[in-house]
Design an enzyme around this catalytic site. Structure first.
Site, short mmCIF file in Angstrom:
data_model
loop_
_atom_site.label_atom_id
_atom_site.label_comp_id
_atom_site.label_asym_id
_atom_site.label_seq_id
_atom_site.Cartn_x
_atom_site.Cartn_y
_atom_site.Cartn_z
N ARG A 1 -8.10 0.40 -3.36
CA ARG A 1 -7.28 -0.14 -4.44
C ARG A 1 -7.42 -1.65 -4.57
O ARG A 1 -7.07 -2.23 -5.59
CB ARG A 1 -5.81 0.21 -4.19
N LYS B 1 16.51 10.44 2.44
CA LYS B 1 15.30 11.02 3.03
C LYS B 1 15.67 11.80 4.29
O LYS B 1 16.41 11.31 5.13
CB LYS B 1 14.33 9.89 3.36
N GLU C 1 -1.47 -3.36 -2.30
CA GLU C 1 -2.67 -3.75 -1.55
C GLU C 1 -3.42 -4.88 -2.24
O GLU C 1 -4.03 -5.74 -1.56
CB GLU C 1 -3.59 -2.53 -1.37
#
Length: 636
Positions: A395, A282, A367
């Site tokens: 969610r 990244k 979640e």
């Protein structure tokens, strides 16, 4: 003329030589740093997928072959290669979206930016291709190692593995991070894959050894088979995928275009579900991002490209207030624990984790698990604080309803970036929470307006041990404190304006001055105060209130509504089904006949633009509130 400026479609890319592709990769990185530093956006994720995206477009044929990017914030390179090179208004009104967008290009498939969905999308598209007899099409789903921590991804893998007739390529973009370092068993598994030699290398060694020894063919076969079986679980943990029935290729160096193209050609030829495990870095190629340990370059505002430092330092924000107060609460309350869904730094839990590492739990992008796990902790004697972006609580609604609320669990949900968030578009605006949570029995919800009310709401929330509690706050800098001039049974009055006397004329009305109640919910309190001052100049007596706790609906607010001729509520959530709508319902139930006008957002997906532009577009400025209140009064 640069190579990048000559790429108008993937066909142009496929005509380049390998050396030209390497040059193009360097140009793309230079472009991304320059463009995103001016507009803000997701820089780190896109720098990490340059070679990966180039190889995908050189081997597969988009849009005939469907590309699905999980989360979608790493699609900038994909946009560049499909003819979208004007980044001057990235994430701005009428500019290019920061995520894939069907309105922009037929190369874009999935617009939402919630994680762990790409495999289900890919499975569905691949199934449809089989049903329709489209055997010459592939689906390429790109999912990060962080998104693989989400349960939905594993539901998809379970279904993908059941059939071998789907031309589905799963690209695991493994950089060891999501917003933060990836955690959990899946992360350890992928880490082992990254650091362990594949058993194919051992088999190659075995073959060479047998060849030199001249062992008979049958013996050689059995010897190699035994070697493979014995070493598989030790040196080839990719067996987990292969045991599911999904072919595994990798790990592949995600910055080696030749290796990537070779892996994709093999995957394309396989004709069944296959995982290509790609190792990327990244922020690759940009020194400030490569050296950053807090992942500040995942998403940036305007920065100086040379240093990566912000052009304008951020003011003290709402998240920082929460970060400070939750540590104070943690010192006072040893039963308080913190839960995050792969967003330790973005939601402000890093200081709590540093102070109380044994009381901090990062569950990955999960979640649903966070909410139900919190219910279990509450049953066992703790008070969990689950910190998520407001849009991501959507969610876990079933878990909030059936696992937390049904069991009267004392769990506090802290919703960062609630309401209007702006540039990230439809999927990131946290506008659904109040209307959604309003139907949860027993739930308490606070919408603080400033730093003091946020701190007070957090302290009160963790004292609620027999129901879920929610504290929501917006994105951005904290406003100056808005003190209450009076508190009526828990409802703060923040302003009173007597009507400005009108000039007396022969036709001046002797009718009594009409009374207006303005209810500012959370961050909209300032708007309500500005509108109140303006409405007083139109000859109205105006009271402005800001109730910190709006669910359950305060009885004092209903009573106060009955003392006025008109009530106008202003909120940064849905008007339909929101706090104002509930106040009107409760007023009717209490026999209060005063009209209630709920002002808020319409039930639509918001386009990407600034917060102020969204408010102006949907008539949530002080001037709009003033006009709407006067219009409503004229109709009485």
């Amino acid at each position: 003329m640069t190579l990048l400026s000559s790429i108008m479609s993937p066909e142009d890319l496929r005509r380049l030589t390998p050396q030209q592709v390497e040059t193009l990769a360097a140009e793309i990185r230079e472009f991304l740093v320059s463009a995103v530093s001016r507009t803000g956006g997701h820089l780190g994720p896109n720098l990490g997928v340059v070679e990966l995206t180039l190889a995908m477009h050189r081997v597969f044929d988009s849009p005939k072959d469907s590309f699905v990017f999980d989360t979608g914030h790493q699609s900038y390179v994909h946009k560049l290669l499909t003819g979208r090179q004007d980044f001057s208004a990235l994430r701005k009104r009428d500019g290019m979206s920061g995520y894939p967008s069907r309105a922009e290009s037929p190369h874009d498939i999935v617009e939402n930016s919630h994680a762990s969905t790409a495999l289900s999308w890919g499975d569905g598209i691949a199934k449809a291709n089989v049903v329709r007899g489209l055997r010459d099409r592939h689906v390429v789903s790109v999912i990060g190692d962080g998104a693989l921590t989400g349960g939905m991804a594993w539901e998809a893998l379970n279904n993908i593995a059941e059939s071998q007739d789907r031309r589905l390529v799963i690209v695991v973009n493994d950089n060891g991070r999501s917003y933060s370092p990836t955690v959990g068993g899946m992360a350890h598994h992928l880490s082992t894959l990254r650091t362990t030699r594949g058993y194919e290398n051992f088999l190659d060694w075995g073959k060479r050894t047998l060849s030199r020894s001249g062992a008979p063919g049958r013996f050689a076969y059995e010897w190699l088979h035994g070697l493979k079986k014995g070493l598989k679980d030790v040196v080839a943990p990719q067996g987990m995928f292969e045991d599911l029935g999904i072919k595994y290729i990798g790990p592949v160096d995600g910055h080696d275009i030749e290796a990537l193209e070779h892996a994709f050609v093999r995957a394309r030829a396989y004709g069944a579900p296959v995982i290509v495990h790609v190792i990327t870095e990244k922020g690759r190629g940009y020194t400030p991002a490569e050296q950053d340990v807090a992942d500040r370059f995942h998403a940036v505002g305007q920065i100086h490209p040379e240093t990566g430092l912000p052009v304008a330092p951020s003011r003290f924000g709402w998240t920082s207030v929460f970060a400070d107060e939750i540590v104070r609460i943690g010192r006072r309350r040893p039963d308080v624990v913190a839960i995050t869904a792969a967003m330790l730094h973005p939601v402000g839990l890093a200081p709590f984790a540093e102070a109380f590492p044994e009381r901090t739990f990062d569950v990955g992008i999960a979640e649903q698990h966070a909410a139900t796990s919190a219910a279990g902790m509450a049953f066992a004697g703790l008070h969990p604080v689950v910190a998520v972006y407001a849009t991501f609580l959507n969610r876990a609604f079933d878990q909030v309803l059936m696992d937390v609320a049904l069991h009267r669990a004392g769990v506090t949900f802290v919703l960062d970036r609630a309401g209007i968030t702006g540039e990230d578009g439809a999927s990131h605006n946290g506008m659904w929470d109040m209307a959604m949570l309003r139907i949860v029995p027993g739930l308490h919800l606070a919408a603080p307006r400033d730093e003091p009310t946020l701190r007070d709401a957090l302290r009160h929330a963790v004292d609620i041990d027999d129901a879920p509690s929610v504290v929501r706050y917006p994105k951005g800098a904290v406003v100056e404190p808005i003190p209450a001039i009076e508190t009526l049974d828990g409802v703060d009055v923040v302003a009173r304006h007597d009507a400005v006397p009108a000039r007396k004329t022969a036709t001046t009305s002797t009718a009594p001055t009409r009374r207006l109640l303005l209810v500012g919910v959370g961050s909209m309190t300032g708007t309500a105060m500005a509108a109140g001052e303006a409405l007083a100049s139109h000859g109205l007596d105006v009271t402005v209130v800001s109730p910190t706790w709006v669910l359950p609906m305060p009885s004092a607010l209903v009573k106060l509504a009955g003392e006025h001729d008109l009530v106008v509520t202003i909120e940064d959530g849905l008007a339909d089904g929101g706090v104002g709508s509930l106040l009107g319902q409760r007023a009717v139930e209490a026999g209060v006949t005063v009209p209630v006008v709920p002002l808020g957002l319409p039930t639509v997906f918001l386009d990407h633009m600034s917060i102020d532009q969204i408010k102006a577009t949907h008539r949530l400025t002080a001037q709009d509130v003033t006009r709407d209140a006067l219009t409503a009064l004229a109709l009485l």
